[in-house]
Design a protein around this motif. Structure first.
Motif, PDB file in Angstrom:
ATOM      1  N   THR A   1      -6.440 -10.859   6.734  1.00  0.00           N
ATOM      2  CA  THR A   1      -5.838  -9.467   6.461  1.00  0.00           C
ATOM      3  C   THR A   1      -4.678  -9.468   7.526  1.00  0.00           C
ATOM      4  O   THR A   1      -3.604  -8.770   7.347  1.00  0.00           O
ATOM      5  N   HIS A   2      -5.176  -9.774   8.577  1.00  0.00           N
ATOM      6  CA  HIS A   2      -4.057  -9.691   9.885  1.00  0.00           C
ATOM      7  C   HIS A   2      -2.833 -10.673   9.395  1.00  0.00           C
ATOM      8  O   HIS A   2      -1.675 -10.283   9.442  1.00  0.00           O
ATOM      9  N   PHE A   3      -2.965 -11.565   8.851  1.00  0.00           N
ATOM     10  CA  PHE A   3      -1.729 -12.706   8.405  1.00  0.00           C
ATOM     11  C   PHE A   3      -0.989 -12.087   7.370  1.00  0.00           C
ATOM     12  O   PHE A   3       0.053 -11.982   7.501  1.00  0.00           O
ATOM     13  N   PHE A   4      -1.570 -11.462   6.390  1.00  0.00           N
ATOM     14  CA  PHE A   4      -0.816 -10.689   5.193  1.00  0.00           C
ATOM     15  C   PHE A   4      -0.165  -9.618   5.804  1.00  0.00           C
ATOM     16  O   PHE A   4       0.960  -9.295   5.468  1.00  0.00           O
ATOM     17  N   ALA A   5      -0.682  -9.028   6.664  1.00  0.00           N
ATOM     18  CA  ALA A   5      -0.066  -7.682   7.338  1.00  0.00           C
ATOM     19  C   ALA A   5       1.269  -8.205   7.998  1.00  0.00           C
ATOM     20  O   ALA A   5       2.323  -7.681   8.011  1.00  0.00           O
ATOM     21  N   HIS A   6       1.105  -9.413   8.768  1.00  0.00           N
ATOM     22  CA  HIS A   6       2.325 -10.023   9.285  1.00  0.00           C
ATOM     23  C   HIS A   6       3.279 -10.540   8.731  1.00  0.00           C
ATOM     24  O   HIS A   6       4.537 -10.247   8.751  1.00  0.00           O
ATOM     25  N   GLU A   7       3.069 -11.250   7.304  1.00  0.00           N
ATOM     26  CA  GLU A   7       3.723 -11.812   6.436  1.00  0.00           C
ATOM     27  C   GLU A   7       4.586 -11.041   5.608  1.00  0.00           C
ATOM     28  O   GLU A   7       5.526 -11.371   4.907  1.00  0.00           O
ATOM     29  N   SER A   8       4.177  -9.554   5.448  1.00  0.00           N
ATOM     30  CA  SER A   8       4.747  -8.770   4.448  1.00  0.00           C
ATOM     31  C   SER A   8       6.170  -8.563   4.759  1.00  0.00           C
ATOM     32  O   SER A   8       6.389  -8.562   5.890  1.00  0.00           O
ATOM     33  N   CYS A   9       7.033  -8.624   3.681  1.00  0.00           N
ATOM     34  CA  CYS A   9       8.489  -8.447   4.042  1.00  0.00           C
ATOM     35  C   CYS A   9       8.935  -7.226   4.022  1.00  0.00           C
ATOM     36  O   CYS A   9       9.813  -6.936   4.801  1.00  0.00           O
ATOM     37  N   GLY A  10       7.905  -6.340   3.569  1.00  0.00           N
ATOM     38  CA  GLY A  10       8.278  -4.949   3.804  1.00  0.00           C
ATOM     39  C   GLY A  10       9.078  -4.499   2.571  1.00  0.00           C
ATOM     40  O   GLY A  10       9.559  -3.180   2.779  1.00  0.00           O
ATOM     41  N   PHE A  11       9.452  -5.151   1.618  1.00  0.00           N
ATOM     42  CA  PHE A  11      10.434  -4.400   0.552  1.00  0.00           C
ATOM     43  C   PHE A  11       9.682  -3.530  -0.047  1.00  0.00           C
ATOM     44  O   PHE A  11      10.440  -2.362  -0.375  1.00  0.00           O
ATOM     45  N   CYS A  12       8.429  -3.575  -0.621  1.00  0.00           N
ATOM     46  CA  CYS A  12       7.844  -2.317  -1.241  1.00  0.00           C
ATOM     47  C   CYS A  12       7.055  -1.527  -0.510  1.00  0.00           C
ATOM     48  O   CYS A  12       6.225  -2.047   0.159  1.00  0.00           O
ATOM     49  N   THR A  13       6.832  -0.407  -0.769  1.00  0.00           N
ATOM     50  CA  THR A  13       5.953   0.698  -0.259  1.00  0.00           C
ATOM     51  C   THR A  13       4.190   0.048  -0.034  1.00  0.00           C
ATOM     52  O   THR A  13       3.861   0.160   1.061  1.00  0.00           O
ATOM     53  N   PRO A  14       3.648  -0.260  -1.323  1.00  0.00           N
ATOM     54  CA  PRO A  14       2.264  -0.447  -1.204  1.00  0.00           C
ATOM     55  C   PRO A  14       1.794  -1.674  -0.562  1.00  0.00           C
ATOM     56  O   PRO A  14       0.897  -1.594   0.342  1.00  0.00           O
ATOM     57  N   CYS A  15       2.726  -2.736  -0.284  1.00  0.00           N
ATOM     58  CA  CYS A  15       2.656  -3.778   0.603  1.00  0.00           C
ATOM     59  C   CYS A  15       2.918  -3.624   1.956  1.00  0.00           C
ATOM     60  O   CYS A  15       2.286  -3.893   3.022  1.00  0.00           O
ATOM     61  N   ARG A  16       4.223  -3.003   2.136  1.00  0.00           N
ATOM     62  CA  ARG A  16       4.641  -2.710   3.483  1.00  0.00           C
ATOM     63  C   ARG A  16       3.569  -2.009   4.432  1.00  0.00           C
ATOM     64  O   ARG A  16       3.218  -2.437   5.388  1.00  0.00           O
ATOM     65  N   VAL A  17       3.215  -0.647   3.815  1.00  0.00           N
ATOM     66  CA  VAL A  17       2.456   0.300   4.509  1.00  0.00           C
ATOM     67  C   VAL A  17       0.872  -0.301   4.211  1.00  0.00           C
ATOM     68  O   VAL A  17      -0.083  -0.168   5.082  1.00  0.00           O
ATOM     69  N   GLY A  18       0.655  -0.651   2.890  1.00  0.00           N
ATOM     70  CA  GLY A  18      -0.827  -0.850   2.577  1.00  0.00           C
ATOM     71  C   GLY A  18      -1.353  -1.960   3.325  1.00  0.00           C
ATOM     72  O   GLY A  18      -2.548  -2.026   3.764  1.00  0.00           O
ATOM     73  N   THR A  19      -0.750  -3.340   3.813  1.00  0.00           N
ATOM     74  CA  THR A  19      -1.188  -4.487   4.153  1.00  0.00           C
ATOM     75  C   THR A  19      -1.760  -3.884   5.784  1.00  0.00           C
ATOM     76  O   THR A  19      -2.587  -4.272   6.188  1.00  0.00           O
ATOM     77  N   SER A  20      -0.535  -3.067   6.195  1.00  0.00           N
ATOM     78  CA  SER A  20      -0.928  -2.404   7.649  1.00  0.00           C
ATOM     79  C   SER A  20      -2.025  -1.559   7.722  1.00  0.00           C
ATOM     80  O   SER A  20      -2.928  -1.783   8.697  1.00  0.00           O
ATOM     81  N   LEU A  21      -2.147  -0.805   6.559  1.00  0.00           N
ATOM     82  CA  LEU A  21      -3.370   0.078   6.712  1.00  0.00           C
ATOM     83  C   LEU A  21      -4.540  -0.725   6.417  1.00  0.00           C
ATOM     84  O   LEU A  21      -5.729  -0.367   7.170  1.00  0.00           O
ATOM     85  N   LEU A  22      -4.585  -1.608   5.665  1.00  0.00           N
ATOM     86  CA  LEU A  22      -5.891  -2.735   5.456  1.00  0.00           C
ATOM     87  C   LEU A  22      -6.309  -3.232   6.770  1.00  0.00           C
ATOM     88  O   LEU A  22      -7.425  -2.996   7.018  1.00  0.00           O
ATOM     89  N   LYS A  23      -5.269  -3.740   7.489  1.00  0.00           N
ATOM     90  CA  LYS A  23      -5.563  -4.358   8.690  1.00  0.00           C
ATOM     91  C   LYS A  23      -6.206  -3.343   9.766  1.00  0.00           C
ATOM     92  O   LYS A  23      -7.295  -3.732  10.239  1.00  0.00           O
ATOM     93  N   ASN A  24      -5.769  -2.125   9.847  1.00  0.00           N
ATOM     94  CA  ASN A  24      -6.361  -1.103  10.971  1.00  0.00           C
ATOM     95  C   ASN A  24      -7.678  -0.760  10.325  1.00  0.00           C
ATOM     96  O   ASN A  24      -8.866  -0.513  11.196  1.00  0.00           O
ATOM     97  N   GLN A  25      -7.873  -0.514   8.904  1.00  0.00           N
ATOM     98  CA  GLN A  25      -9.374  -0.189   8.367  1.00  0.00           C
ATOM     99  C   GLN A  25     -10.090  -1.258   8.665  1.00  0.00           C
ATOM    100  O   GLN A  25     -11.317  -0.768   9.013  1.00  0.00           O
ATOM    101  N   LEU A  26      -9.732  -2.429   8.336  1.00  0.00           N
ATOM    102  CA  LEU A  26     -10.697  -3.634   8.676  1.00  0.00           C
ATOM    103  C   LEU A  26     -11.016  -3.669   9.979  1.00  0.00           C
ATOM    104  O   LEU A  26     -12.459  -3.989  10.182  1.00  0.00           O
ATOM    105  N   ASP A  27     -10.107  -3.646  10.791  1.00  0.00           N
ATOM    106  CA  ASP A  27     -10.345  -3.508  12.338  1.00  0.00           C
ATOM    107  C   ASP A  27     -11.402  -2.708  12.749  1.00  0.00           C
ATOM    108  O   ASP A  27     -12.358  -2.881  13.614  1.00  0.00           O
ATOM    109  N   LYS A  28     -11.259  -1.289  12.255  1.00  0.00           N
ATOM    110  CA  LYS A  28     -12.117  -0.207  12.609  1.00  0.00           C
ATOM    111  C   LYS A  28     -13.516  -0.607  12.129  1.00  0.00           C
ATOM    112  O   LYS A  28     -14.512  -0.319  13.044  1.00  0.00           O
ATOM    113  N   ILE A  29     -13.814  -1.295  11.038  1.00  0.00           N
ATOM    114  CA  ILE A  29     -15.024  -1.419  10.632  1.00  0.00           C
ATOM    115  C   ILE A  29     -15.608  -2.902  11.330  1.00  0.00           C
ATOM    116  O   ILE A  29     -16.733  -2.631  11.886  1.00  0.00           O
ATOM    117  N   VAL A  30     -14.745  -3.919  11.509  1.00  0.00           N
ATOM    118  CA  VAL A  30     -15.405  -4.745  12.343  1.00  0.00           C
ATOM    119  C   VAL A  30     -15.646  -4.623  13.482  1.00  0.00           C
ATOM    120  O   VAL A  30     -16.517  -5.222  14.189  1.00  0.00           O
TER     121      VAL A  30
END
Lengths: 125, 236
Positions: free
Chosen positions: A9-38
């Motif tokens: 999840t951290h890898f994909f947040a880092h690798e996202s190119c940022g072109f589209c909203t769902p991936c640019r913001v979404g992968t970072s949100l996923l990272k933060n949300q998963l970190d919170k749980i872990v």
């Protein structure tokens, strides 16, 4: 196993190119949300929110990176939900401090250790 | 015989070469969008115009209309997800509508109202973004940039300049200007350029005009964005 998911999840947040909203913001949100749980700060609602976010990133991302970025979380949530459940905070009341330990000095000074000197802090089940 | 597609069960005619959003707009059907502008090359990055074409999600602003397409646009699921994508845009930057001089004229705000967005849902990033007030007439507030690249395209395709570009990757993406100093005052941007006026949010503002149109008399104060957008884009 959660460490592997977290790494992906951290890898994909880092690798996202940022072109589209769902991936640019979404992968970072996923990272933060998963970190919170872990890290043990999540509650049951956070797992539901994580699941919803996964579907959003998967269904709306522009390219394959975003469309697959949530897969490690989606598949482990489906097959190993207990991994996530075991990291969640207890929903029942958790005392902020140890009443028994705090009373220990007073008990020693008063020289008594009978039942009345022990207050129950959490209701017994 | 004219070729047709179906949007939410309605038959919509189209011409070869038209995208789904162009055919829909011509037929008076509004599809929410931010990075799309009929005058410029489609970009397809904001994903608000996502429609379901024969079971697959596609950006209506980049996907060509083709015979036999069965399109879902106004479904509950799509509207709910569009709302979440808008919420993503809100938490990514720093958007404080009540204190923003663009309020009432802002497409991002109007789309959020249209999608019935009532909160930001996701945790805010509280991103640290800069303000560029170096130019005498134009201001850039990076806090409100949503990377739609409309200013980039307007500058290149309409103004014949090359003032703006997007730099960086992922969540660190940002708008840059074409000057060695990195400051807007050292570019050839003028306040009359379309690029200075096209921002769908309050990221690029014309100075000294902030409250000339008072709140209550602004574009989206009395009209929804679907009416405004259709009226503007059907004339193009």
């Amino acid at each position: 196993m959660l460490d592997i998911v977290n790494n992906f999840t951290h890898f994909f947040a880092h690798e996202s190119c940022g072109f589209c909203t769902p991936c640019r913001v979404g992968t970072s949100l996923l990272k933060n949300q998963l970190d919170k749980i872990v890290d043990g700060h999540g509650s049951a609602g956070d797992v539901v929110a994580l699941e919803e976010l996964c579907a959003l990133v998967k269904n709306y991302s522009h390219c394959g990176l975003g469309q697959t970025a949530a897969n490690p979380i989606i598949s482990t949530l489906a097959r190993f939900p207990e991994l996530y459940q075991s990291r969640l905070k207890k929903i029942s009341y958790e005392p902020g401090f140890d009443l028994d330990a705090s009373l220990e000095t007073a008990r020693q000074l008063a020289n008594r250790n009978d039942a009345a000197a022990h207050l129950t802090q959490v209701e017994q089940d | 015989m004219t070729k047709t597609i179906r949007i939410d069960g309605n038959t919509v005619p189209f011409e070869d070469g038209q995208t789904i959003i162009e055919a829909a707009t011509a037929a008076g059907i509004y599809i929410p969008h931010l990075c799309h502008h009929p005058e410029f090359t489609p970009h397809g990055s904001c994903k608000l115009c996502t429609v379901n074409v024969n079971g697959r999600n596609c950006s209506a602003c980049t996907f060509p209309a083709m015979e036999g397409q069965e399109i879902l646009n106004n479904s509950q699921e799509l509207q709910a997800d569009r709302q979440k994508i808008t919420q993503m845009l809100f938490v990514e930057g720093n958007h404080f509508c009540p204190s923003c001089e663009k309020t009432g004229n802002c497409q991002l705000q109007a789309v959020a109202y249209h999608l019935n967005m009532l909160d930001s849902h996701f945790p805010h990033f509280y991103a640290h973004r800069e303000l560029d007030a170096s130019h005498a007439e134009v201001l850039i507030d990076h806090n409100r940039c949503i990377f739609c690249t409309l200013c980039v395209r307007a500058s290149q395709e309409h103004d014949g300049k090359d003032v703006f570009a997007i730099s960086g990757r992922g969540i660190n993406k940002h708008l840059i200007v074409n000057a060695e100093s990195g400051l807007l005052k050292d570019t050839d941007l003028e306040a009359t350029d379309l690029a200075a006026h096209i921002c769908p949010t309050g990221a690029i503002l014309i100075k000294h005009t902030a409250y000339k149109v008072p709140i209550g008399e602004r574009i989206y104060d009395h009209q929804h964005i679907d009416q405004v957008s259709l009226a503007a884009e059907q004339n193009k």
